[in-house]
Design a protein around this motif. Structure first.
Motif, PDB file in Angstrom:
ATOM      1  N   GLY A 180      79.569 103.570  83.989  1.00 59.22           N
ATOM      2  CA  GLY A 180      78.230 103.005  83.567  1.00 59.22           C
ATOM      3  C   GLY A 180      76.864 103.677  84.756  1.00 59.22           C
ATOM      4  O   GLY A 180      75.720 103.229  84.801  1.00 59.22           O
ATOM      5  N   LEU A 181      77.353 104.770  84.985  1.00 59.32           N
ATOM      6  CA  LEU A 181      76.549 105.611  86.010  1.00 59.32           C
ATOM      7  C   LEU A 181      76.303 106.929  85.433  1.00 59.32           C
ATOM      8  O   LEU A 181      75.651 107.992  86.072  1.00 59.32           O
ATOM      9  N   GLY A 182      76.292 106.997  83.971  1.00 60.98           N
ATOM     10  CA  GLY A 182      75.962 108.475  83.367  1.00 60.98           C
ATOM     11  C   GLY A 182      74.319 108.656  83.416  1.00 60.98           C
ATOM     12  O   GLY A 182      73.565 107.388  83.423  1.00 60.98           O
ATOM     13  N   ALA A 183      74.106 109.782  83.140  1.00 60.56           N
ATOM     14  CA  ALA A 183      72.687 109.953  83.486  1.00 60.56           C
ATOM     15  C   ALA A 183      72.347 111.457  83.091  1.00 60.56           C
ATOM     16  O   ALA A 183      73.178 112.337  82.956  1.00 60.56           O
ATOM     17  N   SER A 184      71.236 111.817  82.445  1.00 59.91           N
ATOM     18  CA  SER A 184      70.903 113.380  82.038  1.00 59.91           C
ATOM     19  C   SER A 184      70.521 113.929  83.329  1.00 59.91           C
ATOM     20  O   SER A 184      70.138 113.732  84.213  1.00 59.91           O
ATOM     21  N   LEU A 185      70.720 115.254  82.999  1.00 58.97           N
ATOM     22  CA  LEU A 185      70.528 116.199  84.103  1.00 58.97           C
ATOM     23  C   LEU A 185      69.447 117.181  83.937  1.00 58.97           C
ATOM     24  O   LEU A 185      69.154 117.484  82.843  1.00 58.97           O
ATOM     25  N   GLY A 186      68.454 117.232  84.849  1.00 55.40           N
ATOM     26  CA  GLY A 186      67.022 117.771  84.749  1.00 55.40           C
ATOM     27  C   GLY A 186      66.289 117.378  83.744  1.00 55.40           C
ATOM     28  O   GLY A 186      66.372 116.144  83.872  1.00 55.40           O
ATOM     29  N   LYS A 187      65.343 118.214  83.088  1.00 57.53           N
ATOM     30  CA  LYS A 187      64.462 117.591  82.409  1.00 57.53           C
ATOM     31  C   LYS A 187      64.951 116.711  81.181  1.00 57.53           C
ATOM     32  O   LYS A 187      64.638 115.959  80.686  1.00 57.53           O
ATOM     33  N   GLY A 188      66.315 117.201  80.744  1.00 59.04           N
ATOM     34  CA  GLY A 188      66.895 116.784  79.555  1.00 59.04           C
ATOM     35  C   GLY A 188      66.529 117.282  78.320  1.00 59.04           C
ATOM     36  O   GLY A 188      67.213 116.959  77.183  1.00 59.04           O
ATOM     37  N   THR A 189      65.517 118.088  78.249  1.00 56.35           N
ATOM     38  CA  THR A 189      64.775 118.538  76.955  1.00 56.35           C
ATOM     39  C   THR A 189      65.539 120.086  76.910  1.00 56.35           C
ATOM     40  O   THR A 189      65.426 120.415  75.748  1.00 56.35           O
ATOM     41  N   GLN A 190      66.602 120.566  77.610  1.00 56.16           N
ATOM     42  CA  GLN A 190      67.418 121.778  77.332  1.00 56.16           C
ATOM     43  C   GLN A 190      68.203 121.424  76.105  1.00 56.16           C
ATOM     44  O   GLN A 190      68.612 120.264  75.883  1.00 56.16           O
ATOM     45  N   TRP A 191      68.598 122.439  75.191  1.00 54.08           N
ATOM     46  CA  TRP A 191      69.438 122.329  74.210  1.00 54.08           C
ATOM     47  C   TRP A 191      70.788 122.454  74.558  1.00 54.08           C
ATOM     48  O   TRP A 191      71.141 123.054  75.585  1.00 54.08           O
ATOM     49  N   ASN A 229      69.765 113.667  74.458  1.00 53.41           N
ATOM     50  CA  ASN A 229      70.392 112.871  73.472  1.00 53.41           C
ATOM     51  C   ASN A 229      72.046 113.115  73.402  1.00 53.41           C
ATOM     52  O   ASN A 229      72.641 112.279  72.942  1.00 53.41           O
ATOM     53  N   PHE A 230      72.577 114.312  73.725  1.00 53.81           N
ATOM     54  CA  PHE A 230      73.846 114.561  74.070  1.00 53.81           C
ATOM     55  C   PHE A 230      74.453 113.103  75.119  1.00 53.81           C
ATOM     56  O   PHE A 230      75.526 112.767  74.554  1.00 53.81           O
ATOM     57  N   MET A 231      74.017 113.204  76.181  1.00 55.94           N
ATOM     58  CA  MET A 231      74.356 112.173  77.191  1.00 55.94           C
ATOM     59  C   MET A 231      74.259 110.691  76.449  1.00 55.94           C
ATOM     60  O   MET A 231      74.942 109.803  76.632  1.00 55.94           O
ATOM     61  N   LYS A 232      72.929 110.610  75.613  1.00 55.65           N
ATOM     62  CA  LYS A 232      72.924 109.160  75.022  1.00 55.65           C
ATOM     63  C   LYS A 232      73.967 108.835  74.033  1.00 55.65           C
ATOM     64  O   LYS A 232      74.743 107.742  74.040  1.00 55.65           O
ATOM     65  N   LEU A 262      74.258 126.220  83.636  1.00 55.68           N
ATOM     66  CA  LEU A 262      75.267 126.125  82.548  1.00 55.68           C
ATOM     67  C   LEU A 262      74.759 124.577  81.979  1.00 55.68           C
ATOM     68  O   LEU A 262      75.001 124.317  80.780  1.00 55.68           O
ATOM     69  N   ILE A 263      74.234 123.884  82.719  1.00 55.14           N
ATOM     70  CA  ILE A 263      74.045 122.411  82.216  1.00 55.14           C
ATOM     71  C   ILE A 263      72.352 122.173  82.091  1.00 55.14           C
ATOM     72  O   ILE A 263      72.017 121.353  81.308  1.00 55.14           O
ATOM     73  N   LEU A 264      71.690 122.902  83.081  1.00 53.30           N
ATOM     74  CA  LEU A 264      70.145 122.673  83.268  1.00 53.30           C
ATOM     75  C   LEU A 264      69.304 123.561  82.120  1.00 53.30           C
ATOM     76  O   LEU A 264      68.186 123.400  81.918  1.00 53.30           O
ATOM     77  N   GLU A 265      70.103 124.545  81.614  1.00 53.19           N
ATOM     78  CA  GLU A 265      69.347 125.478  80.791  1.00 53.19           C
ATOM     79  C   GLU A 265      70.138 125.449  79.147  1.00 53.19           C
ATOM     80  O   GLU A 265      71.360 125.261  79.303  1.00 53.19           O
ATOM     81  N   GLY A 266      69.626 125.809  78.184  1.00 48.01           N
ATOM     82  CA  GLY A 266      70.107 125.872  76.955  1.00 48.01           C
ATOM     83  C   GLY A 266      69.377 126.061  75.595  1.00 48.01           C
ATOM     84  O   GLY A 266      68.102 125.310  75.922  1.00 48.01           O
ATOM     85  N   SER A 267      69.521 127.133  74.953  1.00 47.16           N
ATOM     86  CA  SER A 267      68.592 127.196  73.477  1.00 47.16           C
ATOM     87  C   SER A 267      69.301 126.971  72.444  1.00 47.16           C
ATOM     88  O   SER A 267      70.491 127.003  72.532  1.00 47.16           O
ATOM     89  N   ARG A 268      68.692 127.120  71.311  1.00 48.74           N
ATOM     90  CA  ARG A 268      69.357 126.902  70.073  1.00 48.74           C
ATOM     91  C   ARG A 268      69.996 127.896  69.629  1.00 48.74           C
ATOM     92  O   ARG A 268      69.264 129.158  69.791  1.00 48.74           O
ATOM     93  N   LEU A 269      70.937 128.124  68.790  1.00 50.35           N
ATOM     94  CA  LEU A 269      71.377 129.457  67.973  1.00 50.35           C
ATOM     95  C   LEU A 269      71.582 128.818  66.784  1.00 50.35           C
ATOM     96  O   LEU A 269      71.727 128.079  66.159  1.00 50.35           O
ATOM     97  N   SER A 270      71.374 130.324  65.837  1.00 50.66           N
ATOM     98  CA  SER A 270      71.430 130.065  64.123  1.00 50.66           C
ATOM     99  C   SER A 270      72.974 130.423  64.063  1.00 50.66           C
ATOM    100  O   SER A 270      73.534 131.047  64.693  1.00 50.66           O
TER     101      SER A 270
END
Length: 294
Positions: A180-191, A229-232, A262-270
Motif C-alpha cells: 500500500g506504499l506505491g507512488a508515482s515517481l517524478g512528475k508522473g507525466t513522463q510517458w 497512470n501506469f502506477m494507478k 529510466l523511470i523519470l523520463e520517457g516519450s511516445r513511440l510510433s
C-alpha cells in the motif's frame, strides 16, 4: 532453421528459446560455462566454439549487461561492451568462416531517441538522442548493421519496458505497491512505453521468418500511457490503493543515481512500421497485460 541465440539464459532469451524450439527450430545458446552440452556452446571472452556456426541460418543477439545495476564509470563501459563487442566478435567469426546468414536480429532500446520527455511521437526515421542510453543504442545497432556486408538481413528491435512475471523492473514497482506504499515517481507525466514479453518473443520469432522485417523497429503497443497512470493501473490490478504523493525527482535521483532517467523520463513511440509487417499484438492494453503478469 538453426539459430544462434546470445543472452539465452536471461528473462527474454530463455522464453524466446522455448518458443523457437516449440516452433521446430534448432536453438544454439552461447554460455560462459566450461562444461556444456547441447543446446549450449562454450563462449569465452574472445573465443567461441566454432561448432555453433555449422550450418547456421541466423543469429539473435540479446546479450547485454543489465541496466538495473549501479552506473559507475566502469559499469557503463561494461553496458556498452557487453552488447557491442559481442556483436563484433560474432561478425569476425562469420567473416572468417565465410558464414552466410539469412538474418542477424539484435536487441536495441527505445532510448535510441534519448531518454527524455517530449510531445513528439518518435518514428524510426527520427535521429538518435545525445545521452548515454542513446549512445548505447547507436553503437549497438551499428554493430548489428555491419552484418549487411555479409549479405544478412538485419533487424534491430528497439525495446521499451518489458512486462513479464519475473521482470526485475516490474518487481521493483510491485514491492512497495503490495504494502500500500506505491507512488508515482517524478512528475508522473513522463510517458511509459511498454510491451508484454509474450509479444516481444513473438516479434523475434516472426522476424526470423518474415523477410518484410528489415531495419529498426519500435516494438511498443499502440496505447500511450503516462507513468502516473501506469502506477494507478498497477495498484488497481494488485487490489491496492495509490494515495501517496509523487516522490520528487531529486529524491529518486539520490536513490538511483544517473539511471533514474529510466523511470523519470520517457516519450511516445510510433509502432506503424511494425504493424505494417502484419504483426498483431496479443496484449493491446496495460489492463490486459497486468491481468496476466500481476
Amino acid at each position: 532453421m538453426n539459430i544462434l541465440l546470445t543472452g539465452g539464459s536471461g528473462l527474454i532469451g530463455s522464453q524466446l528459446a522455448r518458443l523457437l524450439i516449440a516452433e521446430g527450430h534448432e536453438v544454439r545458446i552461447l554460455t560462459r560455462e566450461v562444461e556444456v552440452e547441447k543446446p549450449f556452446y562454450n563462449w569465452k571472452k574472445d573465443t567461441i566454439d566454432e561448432k555453433v556456426f555449422e550450418n547456421l541460418d541466423g543469429i539473435i543477439h540479446l546479450a547485454g549487461a543489465s541496466l538495473m545495476n549501479s552506473w559507475s564509470k566502469s559499469y557503463k563501459e561494461q553496458i556498452i561492451s557487453s552488447r557491442v563487442d559481442t556483436a563484433h566478435l560474432l561478425y569476425r567469426y562469420c567473416e572468417n568462416l565465410k558464414i552466410s546468414l539469412k538474418f542477424f536480429i539484435s536487441a536495441s532500446g527505445s532510448s535510441f531517441y534519448g531518454q527524455k520527455t517530449t510531445s513528439s511521437i518518435f518514428t524510426e526515421n527520427d535521429k538518435a538522442g545525445n545521452d548515454f542510453l542513446a549512445e548505447v543504442c547507436v553503437k549497438w545497432e551499428n554493430a548489428a548493421l555491419q552484418f549487411k556486408k555479409l549479405g544478412s538481413r538485419v533487424v534491430c528491435v528497439r525495446t521499451p519496458l518489458v512486462l513479464g512475471k519475473n521482470a526485475d523492473s516490474l518487481k521493483l514497482m510491485k514491492l512497495p505497491t503490495q504494502f500500500g506504499l506505491g507512488a508515482s515517481l517524478g512528475k508522473g507525466t513522463q510517458w511509459s512505453p511498454w510491451i508484454h514479453i509474450d509479444d516481444l518473443c513473438k516479434i523475434y520469432s516472426e522476424a526470423t521468418m518474415n523477410n518484410n522485417f528489415t531495419g529498426s523497429y519500435n516494438v511498443v503497443v499502440s496505447e500511450h500511457i503516462t507513468h502516473q497512470n501506469f502506477m494507478k493501473k498497477l495498484a488497481h490490478a494488485m487490489g491496492k490503493p495509490l494515495f501517496l504523493p509523487n516522490i520528487p525527482s531529486q529524491l529518486v535521483k539520490i536513490g538511483m543515481g544517473e539511471k533514474a532517467c529510466l523511470i523519470l523520463e520517457g516519450s511516445r513511440l510510433s509502432n506503424e512500421k511494425l504493424l505494417a509487417t502484419g504483426f498483431k499484438f496479443n496484449y493491446l492494453t496495460l489492463d490486459q497485460a497486468f491481468q496476466e503478469v500481476v
